[in-house]
Design an enzyme around this catalytic site. Structure first.
Site, mmCIF file in Angstrom:
data_model
loop_
_atom_site.group_PDB
_atom_site.id
_atom_site.type_symbol
_atom_site.label_atom_id
_atom_site.label_comp_id
_atom_site.label_asym_id
_atom_site.label_seq_id
_atom_site.Cartn_x
_atom_site.Cartn_y
_atom_site.Cartn_z
ATOM 1 N N GLY A 228 14.801 -0.174 -34.035
ATOM 2 C CA GLY A 228 15.778 -0.441 -32.973
ATOM 3 C C GLY A 228 16.485 0.788 -32.435
ATOM 4 O O GLY A 228 17.364 0.659 -31.585
ATOM 5 N N HIS A 292 3.710 -0.183 -27.644
ATOM 6 C CA HIS A 292 2.940 0.647 -26.702
ATOM 7 C C HIS A 292 2.696 2.055 -27.252
ATOM 8 O O HIS A 292 1.899 2.812 -26.701
ATOM 9 C CB HIS A 292 3.637 0.703 -25.331
HETATM 10 C C1 SAM Z 1 10.286 4.193 -28.440
HETATM 11 S S1 SAM Z 1 11.585 4.158 -29.610
HETATM 12 C C2 SAM Z 1 12.288 2.562 -29.274
HETATM 13 C C3 SAM Z 1 13.675 2.416 -29.818
HETATM 14 C C4 SAM Z 1 14.349 1.084 -29.486
HETATM 15 N N1 SAM Z 1 13.582 -0.047 -29.956
HETATM 16 C C5 SAM Z 1 14.613 0.987 -28.002
HETATM 17 O O1 SAM Z 1 13.904 0.247 -27.316
HETATM 18 O O2 SAM Z 1 15.533 1.668 -27.518
HETATM 19 C C6 SAM Z 1 10.706 3.858 -31.118
HETATM 20 C C7 SAM Z 1 11.610 3.742 -32.306
HETATM 21 O O3 SAM Z 1 10.795 3.462 -33.462
HETATM 22 C C8 SAM Z 1 11.311 4.212 -34.547
HETATM 23 N N2 SAM Z 1 10.230 4.376 -35.520
HETATM 24 C C9 SAM Z 1 9.132 5.157 -35.406
HETATM 25 N N3 SAM Z 1 8.343 5.013 -36.478
HETATM 26 C C10 SAM Z 1 8.964 4.126 -37.300
HETATM 27 C C11 SAM Z 1 8.628 3.553 -38.554
HETATM 28 N N4 SAM Z 1 7.485 3.872 -39.175
HETATM 29 N N5 SAM Z 1 9.475 2.645 -39.093
HETATM 30 C C12 SAM Z 1 10.627 2.312 -38.448
HETATM 31 N N6 SAM Z 1 10.996 2.811 -37.251
HETATM 32 C C13 SAM Z 1 10.175 3.715 -36.686
HETATM 33 C C14 SAM Z 1 11.771 5.499 -33.925
HETATM 34 O O4 SAM Z 1 12.688 6.200 -34.746
HETATM 35 C C15 SAM Z 1 12.376 5.000 -32.631
HETATM 36 O O5 SAM Z 1 13.738 4.694 -32.782
#
Ligand code: SAM
Length: 349
Positions: A228, A292
């Site tokens: 998130g 995505h």
């Molecule tokens: C594109 S961002 C989207 C953030 C949020 N959901 C939003 O829409 O604003 C992707 C998010 O996934 C988190 N993330 C990436 N790999 C992850 C993992 N293996 N487990 C948990 N979170 C992860 C990142 O830190 C980032 O906050």
């Protein structure tokens, strides 16, 4: 045969009063044809020069205080003033100003005097500062990955190396890499929050309280925002339903959660979303802008990690970019489709 002078006169009128020009549909068609016209009229060498540089120019304009110096001027600003603010030699700066003018990021009012444009005014806003930082910051965020894409495409099919890793000379994935690049990470999360701020959200298409909130008990977990980020969607849900019964949980990497918003009633939980979801029977597991980023097999792994957690009332909500198989007409390409899918407890989405 088009009449060049008529077209020039019409375009001048348009540029002077862009907002009141035609219907939305007509404006869209003019933009599309304008780009096409520019493409067909430019010489091949112009095309080659244009391709990689506008982002780089925008970054220079921001980083070297060109735009902020133009914004601070009451009227047009002379080259020497910009040179002093930027620390760039006038000789070099003049070439840069030529290019910024060519790209619509400055206007030369008279010899060696420049004005801000609507585009450079936009680039001064914090959101667009973050946008450029995210895509181009010192060429160390997305841009090196873009420039390595042609090499990544030639990697063997079973290679897990991404263009980002090749471009950055790192074994880390983008999110892990950001943990050691806090400035980039902060800009990225601000950008994530702000980029869709003016568009409808999932809460405009889903009445959470009516569809998912009935008979909630205080001990129920209502909403898990998986990956998130800074928690903006938890905050949105709290605003939409201020007296919600039950809990909300924000999951992400621990290091991201440290900088996340403090939202009343939201518990922060470090969790890797490819591992089994530890929060059971939540009403909703929500994924915004997650799927995505990954190939199908990783998306399937993420979803499978949630099957065991889902109870009879659980749903998975995917809020992401959805494109039809058929190539969309150009005017739809910028829209965002909300995909809110209800699943059974088997976890099918
Ligand atoms: C594109 S961002 C989207 C953030 C949020 N959901 C939003 O829409 O604003 C992707 C998010 O996934 C988190 N993330 C990436 N790999 C992850 C993992 N293996 N487990 C948990 N979170 C992860 C990142 O830190 C980032 O906050």
């Amino acid at each position: 045969m088009a009449n060049p002078q008529l077209l020039i006169d019409q375009l001048k009128l348009l540029v002077g009063t862009p907002d009141s020009y035609g219907t939305e549909e007509q404006r869209h068609e003019i933009k599309r044809l304008g780009r096409l016209a520019s493409n067909v009229l430019e010489a091949p060498f112009e095309t080659m020069q244009r391709l990689p540089l506008p982002l780089v120019a925008a970054r220079i304009g921001q980083d070297c205080h060109v735009f902020s110096t133009l914004a601070a001027g009451q009227d047009s600003v002379d080259l020497d003033t910009i040179s002093q603010a930027s620390g760039l030699e006038p000789r070099i700066l003049e070439s840069i100003m030529d290019y910024l003018c060519n790209q619509g990021m400055a206007v030369q009012a008279e010899s060696h005097r420049y004005l801000l444009t609507p585009m450079s005014r936009l680039l001064l806003l914090p959101l667009f500062g973050d946008a450029v930082t995210h895509f181009v910051r010192s060429h160390d965020n997305c841009l090196p990955g873009f420039t390595a894409l042609h090499r990544a495409l030639k990697e063997p099919r079973d290679s897990t190396l991404t263009a980002f890793q090749l471009g950055q000379h790192t074994d880390e994935d983008f999110y892990t890499w950001m943990e050691t690049h806090p400035t980039n990470q902060a800009a990225f999360h601000r950008f994530m929050k702000a980029q869709f701020a003016s568009l409808p959200t999932w809460l405009d298409v889903l009445d959470f309280k009516t569809e998912l909130g009935c008979d909630a008990e205080a001990t129920d977990v209502m909403f898990v925002d998986v990956g998130g980020g800074n928690g903006s969607q938890c905050a949105g849900l709290r605003r939409a339903w201020p007296d919600m019964t039950g809990k909300m949980i924000l999951q992400d990497k621990p290091q991201v959660l440290e900088r996340a918003l403090q939202v009343e009633g939201v518990e922060k939980m470090g969790h890797d979303f490819v591992r089994e979801q530890p929060v059971k029977n939540a009403r909703a597991y929500y994924f915004r802008q997650i799927m995505h980023n990954y190939d199908d097999d990783v998306c399937i792994t993420i979803l499978k990690a949630h099957i065991g957690a889902m109870g009879n009332h659980s749903v998975i909500l995917i809020d992401d970019k959805v494109l039809p198989d058929a190539k969309p007409p150009p005017r739809c390409a910028r829209g965002r489709v909300h995909g809110c899918s209800q699943s059974g407890h088997e976890g099918n989405v």
